[in-house]
Scaffold this active site. Sequence first.
Site, mmCIF file in Angstrom:
data_model
loop_
_atom_site.group_PDB
_atom_site.id
_atom_site.type_symbol
_atom_site.label_atom_id
_atom_site.label_comp_id
_atom_site.label_asym_id
_atom_site.label_seq_id
_atom_site.Cartn_x
_atom_site.Cartn_y
_atom_site.Cartn_z
ATOM 1 N N CYS A 171 0.845 -1.208 0.000
ATOM 2 C CA CYS A 171 0.000 0.000 0.000
ATOM 3 C C CYS A 171 0.874 1.251 0.000
ATOM 4 O O CYS A 171 1.818 1.337 0.772
ATOM 5 C CB CYS A 171 -0.889 -0.027 1.242
ATOM 6 S SG CYS A 171 -1.751 1.518 1.573
ATOM 7 N N CYS A 216 -3.837 7.280 -1.658
ATOM 8 C CA CYS A 216 -5.165 7.307 -2.288
ATOM 9 C C CYS A 216 -6.259 7.727 -1.318
ATOM 10 O O CYS A 216 -7.315 8.204 -1.742
ATOM 11 C CB CYS A 216 -5.518 5.949 -2.858
ATOM 12 S SG CYS A 216 -4.127 4.894 -3.163
ATOM 13 N N THR A 273 -4.428 5.301 7.684
ATOM 14 C CA THR A 273 -3.400 4.863 6.741
ATOM 15 C C THR A 273 -2.494 6.023 6.342
ATOM 16 O O THR A 273 -2.985 7.065 5.901
ATOM 17 C CB THR A 273 -4.070 4.275 5.481
ATOM 18 O OG1 THR A 273 -4.828 3.142 5.862
ATOM 19 C CG2 THR A 273 -3.047 3.869 4.433
ATOM 20 N N GLU A 333 -0.445 2.211 9.733
ATOM 21 C CA GLU A 333 -1.672 2.811 10.276
ATOM 22 C C GLU A 333 -1.450 3.328 11.694
ATOM 23 O O GLU A 333 -0.590 2.817 12.413
ATOM 24 C CB GLU A 333 -2.820 1.786 10.292
ATOM 25 C CG GLU A 333 -3.658 1.781 9.026
ATOM 26 C CD GLU A 333 -3.048 0.993 7.877
ATOM 27 O OE1 GLU A 333 -2.227 0.104 8.161
ATOM 28 O OE2 GLU A 333 -3.384 1.269 6.711
ATOM 29 N N HIS A 335 -13.062 5.129 -2.673
ATOM 30 C CA HIS A 335 -11.977 4.304 -2.137
ATOM 31 C C HIS A 335 -12.171 2.840 -2.514
ATOM 32 O O HIS A 335 -11.196 2.117 -2.713
ATOM 33 C CB HIS A 335 -11.841 4.488 -0.624
ATOM 34 C CG HIS A 335 -10.457 4.141 -0.142
ATOM 35 N ND1 HIS A 335 -9.320 4.672 -0.703
ATOM 36 C CD2 HIS A 335 -10.021 3.278 0.799
ATOM 37 C CE1 HIS A 335 -8.254 4.150 -0.118
ATOM 38 N NE2 HIS A 335 -8.648 3.295 0.796
ATOM 39 N N TYR A 360 -9.700 -0.695 -5.240
ATOM 40 C CA TYR A 360 -9.121 -1.952 -4.764
ATOM 41 C C TYR A 360 -8.818 -2.970 -5.862
ATOM 42 O O TYR A 360 -7.948 -3.822 -5.686
ATOM 43 C CB TYR A 360 -9.996 -2.525 -3.642
ATOM 44 C CG TYR A 360 -9.525 -2.044 -2.279
ATOM 45 C CD1 TYR A 360 -9.308 -0.689 -2.052
ATOM 46 C CD2 TYR A 360 -9.261 -2.936 -1.256
ATOM 47 C CE1 TYR A 360 -8.840 -0.246 -0.834
ATOM 48 C CE2 TYR A 360 -8.797 -2.502 -0.029
ATOM 49 C CZ TYR A 360 -8.588 -1.156 0.187
ATOM 50 O OH TYR A 360 -8.113 -0.724 1.386
ATOM 51 N N CYS A 403 -5.177 -1.334 -6.873
ATOM 52 C CA CYS A 403 -3.997 -1.573 -6.014
ATOM 53 C C CYS A 403 -3.877 -3.033 -5.617
ATOM 54 O O CYS A 403 -2.794 -3.597 -5.630
ATOM 55 C CB CYS A 403 -3.990 -0.642 -4.810
ATOM 56 S SG CYS A 403 -5.067 -1.115 -3.453
ATOM 57 N N GLU A 405 -6.103 -6.279 5.827
ATOM 58 C CA GLU A 405 -6.226 -5.021 5.086
ATOM 59 C C GLU A 405 -7.211 -5.200 3.923
ATOM 60 O O GLU A 405 -8.023 -4.327 3.651
ATOM 61 C CB GLU A 405 -4.848 -4.596 4.584
ATOM 62 C CG GLU A 405 -4.671 -3.092 4.426
ATOM 63 C CD GLU A 405 -5.417 -2.527 3.248
ATOM 64 O OE1 GLU A 405 -5.500 -3.206 2.223
ATOM 65 O OE2 GLU A 405 -5.931 -1.390 3.368
#
Length: 479
Positions: free
Chosen positions: A98, A102, A189, A255, A290, A294, A297, A441
Amino acid sequence: MKTGMEYKDSLRSLNTQVYAFGKLVDDLVDNPLFQPHVNSAALTYELAHDPVAEDLVTATSHLTGKKINRFTHIHQNTEDLIKKVKMLRMIAQRTGSCFQRCVGFDAINATYSVTYEMDQELGTDYHQRFVEYLKHVQENDIMVAGAMTDVKGDRGLRPSQQKDPDMYVRVVEKNDKGIIINGAKAHMTGIVNSHDMLIMPTAAMKEEDKGYALACAVPVDAPGVIHIFGRQTNDDRKYGEIDQGNATYGIVGGEALTVLENVFVPWEQVFMCGEWQFAGLLVERFASYHRQNYGGCKGGVADVIIGATATIADYNGVTQASHIRDKITEMIHLTETLFSGSLACSSEGRKTPSGACFVDPLLANTVKQNVTRFIYEISRISHDIAGGILATLPSEQDLKDEKIGKYVKKYLKGVEGVPTEDRIRILRLLENMTGGTALAESMHGAGSPQAQRVMILRQGNLEHKKQLAKDLAKVSKKG
Ligand code: SF4
Ligand code: FE
């Protein structure tokens, strides 16, 4: 646009209060606990200067006409949304992890369109304020952390019903200069290596919760802000190299629990303050943007997992076995299904009244729901192919030990011509990418599965589907 190095230097000049293992961290950029996360985020800056990547990683600001880093851009059309997904996959293929930026990207896009609609309906003037803030973000290439998730206390009670009023971030004082806020945001994050955080409400609000209907930008090092860094699976391995699997970029984003203790926010940086009617819309916009990400990424991360799995099959000498080829085919199929979903919700995007383009929320939620399953399945297959050695490998220290290292090298060898250390490195990469924190995650990042199911049912237009069936079956309209 900042370079990766300029980004790192800019972090050094901040006074961010980060605690880890009970101590205040004074060397964040150079500390092994944070370095992989910083490196990963730095790549979002560095690639904007790479001729191969710049088409995806840069954009033209609709506010100033200048070339900007895409992570500070407001999507103008579906092409921008598609480029975002492709950019995320491309970066994740390089980091295997990650890169955190974003969340703020999605937060600025959600806040941009919602402040516009809020002003139209309520006569407020938040949008212009936000535009001024956005110009500052674009001009200075700011890394913004999206700060949504409140700590929530008793999940069965609304914000205003909690015994401790700080379970949701709230306004405790207003004066002519600004507001003072209290509370905490969880699972933040990339916040310890960001410049600013964009605070948003965590859920739809009722009128009695209006003190919690809050959106504002706060520097991560503002007085009263304290970050408590989260532990991750195997984080003590960060003090070695091979056993980390991916020492440069880490496994997931770092995080933190971010505490806001009487933090002052000037009015220029307040974008919602009491307009409870728009809290739910802001949450939905942010969450859908968001969730769009996914298949990008995690698609890129899955590409690396597939590559590691196929490599270990080579090193074990089993590549030609038909069941291995079939299992790798399945991994590719699952990955491309995720990517397709992200592209689909982008292609079906629509302009909001502000002019910013928004994804199709039903398809975006579907992508994220698939990620909560497919990444587990991809990881399961990788474990199947890699074999039990994934869980029983001796440590880096044993491999390098003068006395016993020779046994590790002799007995953990695979096919001829591949050094044992290479086999161990690939296994460690796979072990770290497919376990513990990395899997959680995929489950909970961008919202837990049930949050998507709520949106899927709401957006699924069940009445329309019922009518389709009734029409074909020729039942009466009332039936
Ligand atoms: Fe970006 Fe993916 Fe990390 Fe979310 S999980 S911040 S979308 S890289
Ligand atoms: Fe995430």
